[in-house]
Design an enzyme around this catalytic site. Structure first.
Site, PDB file in Angstrom:
ATOM      1  N   LYS A 194       0.876  -1.167   0.000  1.00  0.00           N
ATOM      2  CA  LYS A 194       0.000   0.000   0.000  1.00  0.00           C
ATOM      3  C   LYS A 194       0.922   1.229   0.000  1.00  0.00           C
ATOM      4  CE  LYS A 194      -2.598   3.456   1.435  1.00  0.00           C
ATOM      5  NZ  LYS A 194      -2.039   4.791   1.752  1.00  0.00           N
ATOM      6  N   GLY A 246       7.440   4.941   8.171  1.00  0.00           N
ATOM      7  CA  GLY A 246       6.729   6.208   8.217  1.00  0.00           C
ATOM      8  C   GLY A 246       6.898   6.907   9.547  1.00  0.00           C
ATOM      9  N   SER A 247       5.920   7.716   9.909  1.00  0.00           N
ATOM     10  CA  SER A 247       6.027   8.561  11.096  1.00  0.00           C
ATOM     11  C   SER A 247       5.812   7.761  12.377  1.00  0.00           C
ATOM     12  CB  SER A 247       4.994   9.685  11.035  1.00  0.00           C
ATOM     13  OG  SER A 247       3.687   9.168  11.227  1.00  0.00           O
ATOM     14  N   THR A 250       1.902   7.345  13.392  1.00  0.00           N
ATOM     15  CA  THR A 250       1.246   6.330  12.562  1.00  0.00           C
ATOM     16  C   THR A 250       1.784   4.953  12.872  1.00  0.00           C
ATOM     17  OG1 THR A 250       0.964   7.978  10.808  1.00  0.00           O
ATOM     18  CG2 THR A 250       0.668   5.673  10.193  1.00  0.00           C
ATOM     19  N   GLY A 251       3.095   4.843  13.094  1.00  0.00           N
ATOM     20  CA  GLY A 251       3.694   3.555  13.419  1.00  0.00           C
ATOM     21  C   GLY A 251       3.149   2.967  14.708  1.00  0.00           C
ATOM     22  N   GLU A 269       9.798   0.934  10.927  1.00  0.00           N
ATOM     23  CA  GLU A 269      10.949   1.818  10.726  1.00  0.00           C
ATOM     24  C   GLU A 269      10.391   3.228  10.713  1.00  0.00           C
ATOM     25  OE1 GLU A 269      13.200   4.389   9.706  1.00  0.00           O
ATOM     26  OE2 GLU A 269      13.033   3.685   7.641  1.00  0.00           O
ATOM     27  N   CYS A 303      14.226  10.041   6.618  1.00  0.00           N
ATOM     28  CA  CYS A 303      14.071   9.743   8.047  1.00  0.00           C
ATOM     29  C   CYS A 303      15.400   9.714   8.783  1.00  0.00           C
ATOM     30  CB  CYS A 303      13.337   8.420   8.239  1.00  0.00           C
ATOM     31  SG  CYS A 303      14.213   6.985   7.583  1.00  0.00           S
ATOM     32  N   GLU A 399      10.347  16.234  15.226  1.00  0.00           N
ATOM     33  CA  GLU A 399      10.769  15.867  13.875  1.00  0.00           C
ATOM     34  C   GLU A 399      10.098  16.778  12.857  1.00  0.00           C
ATOM     35  OE1 GLU A 399      11.290  11.935  11.052  1.00  0.00           O
ATOM     36  OE2 GLU A 399       9.511  12.063  12.337  1.00  0.00           O
TER      37      GLU A 399
END
Length: 495
Positions: A194, A246-247, A250-251, A269, A303, A399
């Site tokens: 996705k 991702g962030s 969200t992770g 990650e 990142c 971040e």
């Protein structure tokens, strides 16, 4: 210099009515809603994608499950490696096409798309292909007592977990997608990707190229859509592992969803607020070009890139002066110009996020260099150097994921270690010095997944990569990925 010429094949691909890629072909969605793709350099619509719903996700997962059971499982490890190498060959053949799609979709400089995104994707594919024949278990001699002369032996197997959900961010869609594809296919799994709704084009094209390479239908599937599409994918009972890049927020949400879905395996990650330590002996003239390249590649939307700079007090003024002067030399222009250094941010939402921090720095009179929004079409801003107001300064502890570098002086190494470790993130850090004794003492004290010395941001497939603290769970690359994509089965025998 003028912009490069867009290939006819790229123009034709953009004009398609894109659906999902399921079971080896483009599939139209029953959901008629679509998401427009915006070129961040021009703010013009270049294409659109389907928004995947429950039916689309179920189709893709069923396709991957069938391929896992009936096709990919029957292909030998050697053949898996051969097919991944064939895919690498075709990525090389279609390199310019894939690079142009990436640049048009993400705003990445064309030379970064060519020489980093696409070229390194090939390197990673070939590296993972080599592991396909090297996944093994162990033999053991149990110490069970023998009652009637019987003997015992034991061994372990590593078996693929099954269908993998790969959720890919917008900054390096092709390369990070290939990391997930190669990890899954090498270990015998199949995958449903996705991509980010902002940058799905290169992965949709890659899925077609994979069929041309001979990878069986259903082994690689791509479902496009928004966050809800990803949630449906994670919730599927046939998905046995989730790999997310991702962030941090969200992770964490994805990790909770995976745990709620019968403890689905998950590797995360996530982001970082990566620190740089410039010690008193550092040769700033020698290091500065590499530091700025590492910090501002893809407009700082990496990142692992550094955002916090700790500079020894004795070198602070020199660093600020030389860094400010170097930033002013950056040519900001269209990412399709081969001699440009710096392009737009990747999407409007992220542009507004980074602009918020620029506005904050301007209000607090922190800007040392740059800091301007370019008044033109596209999501352009200058690379910016700011002075930190302290460890609790939002610009210094949150971040940003953009071209804002914050700098702070330090006096003593003990103070430096404490400040570098402060905060929830622990992805990467770097130390710049020729004092080997100080460097070797610092490395074990830094609470991060990767430490670089006199370099930053560069990744290699032979070196494990991942984060500590809130920056992630699990490791990618090397042989570390094998554990995350396989189940360890123990076998004990009496004879």
């Amino acid at each position: 210099m003028s912009e490069i010429t867009i290939l006819a094949s790229v123009q034709q691909f953009l004009q398609r009515q894109h659906g999902h890629f399921i079971d080896g072909e483009q599939k139209a969605s029953l959901n008629t809603q679509r998401f427009e793709l915006i070129n961040p350099a021009t703010e013009q619509t270049i294409s659109s994608i389907s928004i995947g719903d429950k039916h689309d996700v179920e189709q893709a997962v069923q396709s991957a499950h069938h391929a896992f059971k009936q096709q990919w499982a029957n292909i030998s490890p050697y053949e898996k490696g051969v097919l991944l190498n064939k895919l690498a060959d075709l990525v090389e053949q279609h390199a310019e096409e894939l690079a142009q799609l990436e640049t048009l979709n993400s705003g990445k400089m064309i030379n970064i798309s060519r020489h980093l995104e696409v070229a390194q994707s090939v390197v990673f594919l070939r590296y993972f292909a080599g592991w396909a024949t090297k996944i093994s278990g162990k033999t053991m001699q149990p110490s069970l007592p023998s009652m009637h002369g019987e003997k015992y032996t034991a061994f372990t197997l590593r078996q693929p977990v099954g269908v993998v959900a790969g959720i890919v961010p917008w900054n390096f869609s092709l390369m990070i997608g290939i990391w997930k594809i190669a990890s899954a296919l090498t270990t015998g799994c199949t995958i449903v990707l996705k991509p980010s709704e902002y940058t799905p084009l290169s992965l949709l094209r890659l899925a077609e190229i994979a069929i041309e390479a001979g990878i069986p239908k259903g082994v690689i599937n791509v479902v496009t859509g928004l966050g809800e599409t990803g949630q449906l994918l994670i919730a599927s009972p046939l998905v046995k592992k989730v790999s997310f890049t991702g962030s941090v927020p969200t992770g964490i949400a994805i990790g909770k969803m995976a745990m709620d879905s019968d403890l689905t395996r998950v590797s995360l990650e996530l982001g970082g607020k990566n620190a740089v330590a410039i010690l008193a002996d550092a040769d700033i003239d020698q290091y500065l070009p590499s530091l700025l390249q590492s910090s501002l590649v893809h407009q700082g939307q990496v990142c692992a890139a550094p955002e916090r700079f700790f500079v020894h007090q004795s070198r602070y003024d020199e660093f600020v002066a030389k860094c400010s002067a170097a930033m002013q030399q950056f040519k900001i222009s269209s990412p399709l110009e081969e001699d440009a250094h710096f392009g737009p941010l990747s999407n409007a939402s992220h542009f507004q996020k980074v602009k918020h921090y620029l506005d904050l720095a301007r209000e607090n009179q922190q800007i040392l260099a740059g800091g301007e929004i370019l008044e033109q079409h596209g999501f352009y801003m200058q690379p910016t150097l700011v002075r930190s107001t302290g460890m609790n300064d939002p610009i210094f502890c949150e971040e940003i994921f953009g071209p804002i570098l914050a700098v702070m002086p330090f006096e003593h190494e003990d103070e430096l270690i404490e400040k570098m470790n402060q905060g929830r993130f622990g992805l990467t850090a770097s130390v710049w010095s020729n004092d080997l004794s100080k460097i070797m003492r610092m490395i074990p004290q830094l609470e991060v997944g990767t430490v670089w010395v006199n370099m930053h941001t560069f990744l290699d497939p032979s070196v494990p990569f991942g984060g500590a603290k809130a920056s992630g769970i699990g490791r990618e690359f090397s042989d570390a990925f094998i554990e995350d994509y396989t189940e360890l089965k123990s076998v004990m025998m009496c004879y």
